[in-house]
Design an enzyme around this catalytic site. Structure first.
Site, PDB file in Angstrom:
ATOM      1  N   CYS A 127       0.826  -1.202   0.000  1.00 21.09           N
ATOM      2  CA  CYS A 127       0.000   0.000   0.000  1.00 21.09           C
ATOM      3  C   CYS A 127       0.868   1.262   0.000  1.00 21.09           C
ATOM      4  O   CYS A 127       1.554   1.545  -0.962  1.00 21.09           O
ATOM      5  CB  CYS A 127      -0.966  -0.054   1.184  1.00 21.09           C
ATOM      6  SG  CYS A 127      -2.287   1.166   1.164  1.00 21.09           S
ATOM      7  N   HIS A 128       0.860   2.051   1.068  1.00 18.34           N
ATOM      8  CA  HIS A 128       1.674   3.261   1.173  1.00 18.34           C
ATOM      9  C   HIS A 128       3.076   2.978   1.727  1.00 18.34           C
ATOM     10  O   HIS A 128       3.919   3.867   1.751  1.00 18.34           O
ATOM     11  CB  HIS A 128       0.986   4.292   2.078  1.00 18.34           C
ATOM     12  CG  HIS A 128      -0.218   4.927   1.468  1.00 18.34           C
ATOM     13  ND1 HIS A 128      -1.427   4.285   1.350  1.00 18.34           N
ATOM     14  CD2 HIS A 128      -0.405   6.157   0.936  1.00 18.34           C
ATOM     15  CE1 HIS A 128      -2.308   5.087   0.780  1.00 18.34           C
ATOM     16  NE2 HIS A 128      -1.716   6.233   0.518  1.00 18.34           N
TER      17      HIS A 128
END
Length: 186
Positions: free
Chosen positions: A111-112
């Site tokens: 994800c991030h």
């Protein structure tokens, strides 16, 4: 090549980690027989972000300053917007990421969390993916971004979002069992 049953996995996170992106690898890797430890900045419990609000907490096993990567076979970096943004300004968190990358051990970011790889200088010239909102950050850091569930480049595993978690965990197991990966240091 270590069996997943004999491996030791480190998860690096802080407050604001995406709940599923920590819990699914944590539980899944333990279910496969791995020893899984959680490190953070400080040794207090850390709180998850679960969809639209704060979620549950998990106990921290190690303060990041005390992590010796020689004790582990792989590093898992959960995402969420808050968690990696807070960690990428912490010297001890970046030390851990850089040391894992330099060692050739498995590094998995979802994800991030590739923000940590960007900050550690570990994406230049590598195939990676991430949550779509940080694609430009990854590309600007020299990463070769693609929109796939799991992208692996010499033991550095990246995934896009919680929908990719099953494939992400399966790839961690596969890469750990392959052993060290020959790659240039970050």
């Amino acid at each position: 090549m270590p069996s997943i049953k004999e491996s030791k996995i480190l998860i690096l996170a802080t407050d604001g980690y995406e709940r599923s992106e920590l819990r699914v690898p944590y539980d899944g890797l333990k279910k496969q027989g791995a020893t899984v430890k959680i490190a953070s900045i400080g040794k207090t419990s850390i709180k998850s972000w679960d969809e639209k609000d704060w979620g549950d907490s998990i106990d921290v096993d190690l303060d990041a300053k005390d992590v010796d990567i020689a004790d582990f076979d792989a590093l898992v970096l959960p995402g969420g917007q808050i968690n990696p943004d807070k960690l990428r300004v912490e010297d001890q968190a970046l030390r851990i990421v850089r040391e894992f990358v330099s060692s050739g051990k498995v590094v998995a970011a979802i994800c991030h969390a590739p923000w940590l790889l960007v900050e550690a200088g570990a994406v230049k010239g590598r195939k990676v993916t991430s949550y779509k909102s940080i694609k430009t950050d990854v590309v600007n850091a020299g990463g070769l971004w693609s929109d796939e569930a799991v992208v692996t480049d010499k033991g550095i595993i990246t995934s896009r979002n919680p929908g990719d978690l099953d494939a992400f965990v399966a790839k961690i197991v596969e890469e750990v069992e392959e052993g060290l990966h020959d790659r240039k240091a970050a």
